[in-house]
Design an enzyme around this catalytic site. Sequence first.
Site, mmCIF file in Angstrom:
data_model
loop_
_atom_site.group_PDB
_atom_site.id
_atom_site.type_symbol
_atom_site.label_atom_id
_atom_site.label_comp_id
_atom_site.label_asym_id
_atom_site.label_seq_id
_atom_site.Cartn_x
_atom_site.Cartn_y
_atom_site.Cartn_z
ATOM 1 N N LYS A 106 0.985 -1.318 0.249
ATOM 2 C CA LYS A 106 -0.174 0.032 -0.269
ATOM 3 C C LYS A 106 1.043 1.282 -0.080
ATOM 4 O O LYS A 106 0.908 2.733 -0.686
ATOM 5 C CB LYS A 106 -1.238 -0.004 0.933
ATOM 6 C CG LYS A 106 -2.028 -1.050 1.232
ATOM 7 C CD LYS A 106 -2.591 -1.383 2.206
ATOM 8 C CE LYS A 106 -3.924 -1.941 2.402
ATOM 9 N NZ LYS A 106 -4.326 -2.707 3.741
ATOM 10 N N GLN A 144 -4.847 -1.567 10.149
ATOM 11 C CA GLN A 144 -4.121 -2.997 9.199
ATOM 12 C C GLN A 144 -5.135 -4.129 10.727
ATOM 13 O O GLN A 144 -4.149 -4.546 11.214
ATOM 14 C CB GLN A 144 -3.455 -2.979 9.598
ATOM 15 C CG GLN A 144 -2.602 -4.645 8.838
ATOM 16 C CD GLN A 144 -3.222 -4.033 7.201
ATOM 17 O OE1 GLN A 144 -2.816 -3.196 6.400
ATOM 18 N NE2 GLN A 144 -4.021 -5.646 6.365
ATOM 19 N N ASP A 168 -11.557 3.200 5.267
ATOM 20 C CA ASP A 168 -11.610 1.311 5.123
ATOM 21 C C ASP A 168 -13.316 1.261 4.317
ATOM 22 O O ASP A 168 -14.198 0.056 4.943
ATOM 23 C CB ASP A 168 -11.426 0.257 6.244
ATOM 24 C CG ASP A 168 -10.196 -0.336 5.650
ATOM 25 O OD1 ASP A 168 -9.496 -0.186 4.784
ATOM 26 O OD2 ASP A 168 -9.327 -0.461 6.351
#
Length: 288
Positions: free
Chosen positions: A53, A97, A120
């Site tokens: 990422k 994460q 997210d």
Amino acid sequence: MSAEIIDGRAVAAKVREEVLDRVAALAARGVTPGLAMVLVGNHPPSEIYVRLKAKDCEQVGIASNVLRLPADAAEEEVLSLIDRLNADPRVHGILVQMPLPNHLDPKPIVDRVHPYKDVDGLHPTNVGWLQAGHPALLACTPQGVMRLLREYEVPTLGSHAVVLGRSAIVGRPMSWLMLRAHATVTTCHRHTADPGRLAREADILISAVGIAGLVKGDWIKPGAVVIDVGITRLPDGRVVGDVDFEPARERARLITPVPGGVGPMTRAMLLTNTCLAAERMLQRTLMP
Ligand code: NAD
């Protein structure tokens, strides 16, 4: 019939081109979009994901930063790091994460991320906005699937979409997005009695379960569009999806491969979400 393969890498490259333009437009107004990734512990696959990422961000001019906490970090430590990132004007997107170490409950941690920075799309406010039809930050994978369907001109209005899986990060937002796109949606999960029977009725079948070979060729309605979100690494090292690809390909009209289908789109949509969060923050700053 042998299905056309949906090229997720090509569509993701197109999305990254769009992101480059948006980053340039933000730069012209003095803003560099910033993504903060919180990594608790040293779960090896998470290390890889975060590294990928960060590389994606670098390629498009998004400033990314990995904030590391030890595997035994207390909830309070994680929350106070998120508070600091919420207050930092250089940070437009925050990603925690997953998975977190077992002693940490993800819920209060996800809930602590400011909804405007929740790239997210997991915060209850964004989930609510999605369901209420307000502009929300949307979970990356389902958003990537919608973009693939658009790129391949798959009509959703009036179609029957069957979604296998109901997780907060993929299955549920996927079903909501299909509903918002005027599909009739059936959502299956581990307690669904006969998912194969339902899958056979799908014009668009989206599988997000994580069981290799779950979706058999005869689960596919001839001419259906098949989107395979699942990722399983087999003992021999191969990465496969939920769908038994070759037999499914013989019946489907369009199908995503694994790898090279949905995965690249998930990564690309994180870039889009970070830009969107930065654009919205700029708009809010300019508001009287
Ligand atoms: P999860 O384990 O949180 O959810 C799996 C879901 O599948 C659950 O809702 C469960 O009820 C359902 N399920 C289990 N058995 C089932 C069955 N027999 N029939 C129908 N439903 C069943 O997983 P997740 O985070 O949603 O991820 C799902 C898969 O997608 C995993 O393989 C994951 O690695 C992959 N994934 C891929 C991407 C990508 O970018 N391609 C992104 C996220 C997740």
